[in-house]
Design a protein around this motif. Structure first.
Motif: not given
Length: 694
Positions: A553, A556-558, A560, A582, A592, A595, A634
């Motif tokens: 993800n 996103g910030d965390r 999924d 969502y 976004k 994912t 990453s």
């Protein structure tokens, strides 16, 4: 008396029993004060009777002029009025019968001539002691009454239902009728009652409609003056804070005037376990899924300090997707007065036994106790401590042993009992996985073979006779069916193909043997290399195991769906990897682009096909890392190579040419709305199974 001794009145033992308790408490308090004050005052003339009704001897010598107070003395009337008014409490004195007097032995001698006679003090009576205590209290400024013999306290009646926290609710009534409501009534100016699901003496349960959000909800109603009301509110609030989607969510808990109500989530398309068992026992795979999911959820709740305490077939719900959810965590027990006051160990044992009973019922279609419950027949009273396979033939051996260890304190065959949900979850994890049975294919019936040599027969044959003078009608041979013609066509086609192959081979052989041909060697590698490729395409691809599923993800910030990653590769379509929900679809304004789920094959493998099974229609791309990607987790989405894009619920990515890679990325670009559950109406994906083939 004439001899100078006192006459003693004989009182009954009943007088002493009545006065003994009062004197015992009063003498201790007056030992230092009252007795001294009486000794220093004027002499008190008594009849020689003590407070206990027995004969009392004078402590001091009487003076010579002391007069006898016996019944025959003429001065008997000069005794103190208080003494003569003292009444006997015995049964004879109450009837007015005169008591007989008997002389007592002399206890003192007369003083010597010329000496002053000492003053004598007789013991105080009960009435005098009470008066003395009252006067002392008045002088000391106290207002407490004189101590009296306390009546034995009556034991309060016990409520058949346990009560809670008497420090807070002792003044509330232990039983109070459930509030009377009808269909159409509004609760809290928001919830409209529609149908009463169940009702007891203390509470009622309803199906209602949330007028604000236009959705179905469940509502429990209870009188706020009931002793359980505060406990129910506390249980509902703690259940709402649990936040586990495997439990039916508590939406609201309010005390409003004389009413307490708890609002919970409503699952319209779910069926409870009691309804599922109405047609018979569950299949081993379904029973395994039920006990595994319920145990995992209850064990998680206990680790967070929560217990169910009333886990029944009515509380276990199965959704359309095959997931099991638990209703009434903590609230159902509080409504019925069940608490875990015995400690956490007792609560764990209660829930573990309940899970064992659920599995027992699912395997045998019998309730494991003598009484009939939940539309299930109970066991005979003489049948105790038995495993499910001893009640019904053909029960799965591993599940039968598991149910006995969880339910019974002394399982058969000296097996060790399971006493906690965590222990039960570990035992289930050690069991061999029970696979879902493959659907049975319909039996193939070959078409009926027709006898092509037999002539067709008329249903009602009649003989036709030609008219005189006319020629007979020629008999036409019946047309044979096309079976022989089809065989002929097949033979001709086979011969044609064979002859063509022979001709092509002969031509190539002649062309290769022609002198001066230098290009004959170039087609040979091509021909030899084409043969393995054709052979590879003919056999089924071998499955490639997936070592690990990772959340991908980067936008996103965390992570999924981090809690359910392993469910995507556990070979169980009923367990699903769930993404976060969502509000809007991917690619819309402020949302976004997608994912993903990253599959780690453990090492570099050859991949030719990937299959996915989604719970709802989902659009996803199959990607692999580019050549310059070092860490696939990453890397950016643009650094992956797209191998294919599919949409639907059961999709298959068949690659034209196999690829060699360690990582595969399932990149989700479009999600469907969740049709039910706690996130109904939200965009979410459910991946039940992933298969990779080489």
């Amino acid at each position: 008396m004439a001899d100078g001794t006192k006459a003693v009145v004989d009182t009954s033992a009943a007088d002493g029993a009545a006065d003994e308790a009062a004197l015992a408490a009063a003498i201790d308090e007056l030992a230092d004060g009252t007795a001294r004050a009486t000794a220093a005052g004027s002499p008190v003339k008594r009849d020689g009777r003590t407070g206990d009704g027995t004969a009392a001897a004078d402590d001091g010598a009487k003076s010579p002029d002391a007069k006898s107070t016996g019944p025959g003395s003429p001065d008997a009337k000069s005794t103190d009025a208080k003494s003569t008014d003292a009444k006997s409490t015995g049964p004879k004195a109450a009837d007015g019968e005169a008591r007989t007097a008997r002389p007592a032995a002399p206890v003192a001698t007369a003083p010597a001539p010329g000496e002053a006679a000492p003053e004598t003090t007789a013991p105080l009576s009960v009435s005098e002691i009470a008066a003395e205590l009252a006067s002392n209290d008045a002088r000391a400024g106290r207002t407490e009454p004189a101590p009296t013999a306390a009546a034995p306290a009556k034991r309060p009646p016990r409520d058949p239902q346990p009560t809670h926290d008497p420090r807070d609710t002792a003044t509330l009534p232990q039983t109070l009728p459930a509030p009377q409501r009808r269909s159409g009534d509004m609760i809290g100016h928001r919830y409209r009652l529609e149908e009463c699901i169940s009702s007891t003496e203390t509470f009622s349960s309803w199906r209602a409609v949330d007028e604000k959000l236009r959705r179905a909800v469940g509502v429990h109603l209870m009188a706020s003056g009931h002793q359980r009301a505060r406990k129910v509110l506390a249980a509902a609030k703690s259940a709402a804070l649990l936040g586990d989607p495997r439990f039916v969510q508590v939406l609201d808990a309010v005390q409003e005037g004389e009413l307490v109500y708890v609002v919970r989530e409503w699952l319209p398309h779910a069926s409870d376990l009691a309804k599922l068992l109405s047609d018979g026992p569950l299949e081993p795979h379904e029973a395994y899924q039920m006990v595994r999911q319920v145990t995992d959820a209850v064990a998680t709740a206990h680790r967070r300090g929560q217990a169910h305490l009333r886990l029944t077939p009515r509380c276990v719900l199965r959704t359309d997707s095959g997931q099991y959810r638990i209703n009434g965590i903590a609230v159902d027990a509080a409504l019925r007065g069940l608490t875990g006051e015995g400690g956490g160990e007792d609560a764990e044992r209660v829930d573990t036994k309940a899970i064992g009973a659920l599995l027992f019922a699912a395997l045998t279609h019998r309730w494991p106790y003598p009484e009939d419950r939940y539309d299930l027949q109970g066991l005979p009273r003489n049948l105790r401590d038995v495993a499910p396979d001893q009640v019904r033939a053909g029960v799965h051996k591993g599940l039968s042993e598991l149910a006995a260890r969880a339910l019974l304190d002394h399982p058969p065959h000296h097996a060790e009992p399971i006493t906690t949900p965590d222990g039960l979850a570990r035992a289930i994890a050690l069991m061999p996985r029970i696979r879902q049975p493959q659907p049975e294919l319909p039996a193939f019936t070959s078409p009926p073979r027709h006898n092509t040599h037999a002539l067709p027969t008329a249903p009602n044959p009649t003989r036709v006779v030609a008219a005189p003078g006319t020629a007979p009608t020629p008999v036409v041979a019946p047309v044979r069916r096309s079976g022989r013609r089809l065989r002929t066509v097949v033979k001709v086609t086979a011969w044609t193909v064979a002859l063509s192959a022979i001709g092509v081979t002969s031509w190539q052989l002649v062309d290769n043997l022609r002198p001066g041909n230098t290009a004959v060697a170039s087609p040979q590698p091509s021909s030899s290399s084409a043969t393995p490729t054709a052979h590879t395409a003919t056999h089924d691809p071998a499955p490639v195991p997936v070592k690990e599923a990772l959340s991908y993800n980067p936008l996103g910030d965390r992570a999924d769906g981090a809690a359910s990653l392993a469910k995507a590769i556990d070979d169980d379509p009923a367990s699903e990897w769930q993404t976060n929900w969502y509000n809007d679809a991917f690619g819309s304004k402020g949302t976004k682009e997608g994912t993903g789920l990253l599959l780690d094959l453990g090492s570099v493998q050859t991949v030719s096909k990937v299959t996915l099974k989604w719970g709802t229609a989902t659009t996803a791309e199959l990607r692999m890392p580019g050549k310059n990607v070092g860490n696939a987790q990453s890397a950016k989405p643009g650094e992956f190579t797209v191998l294919g894009k599919k949409a639907g619920t059961a999709v298959e990515y068949s690659l034209d040419s196999p690829v060699t890679t360690r990582y595969l990325l399932i990149w989700l670009t479009n999600l469907s709305k969740n049709p039910d559950g706690p996130n109904q109406g939200k965009y979410q994906a459910f991946l039940g199974d992933v298969k990779v083939f080489g």
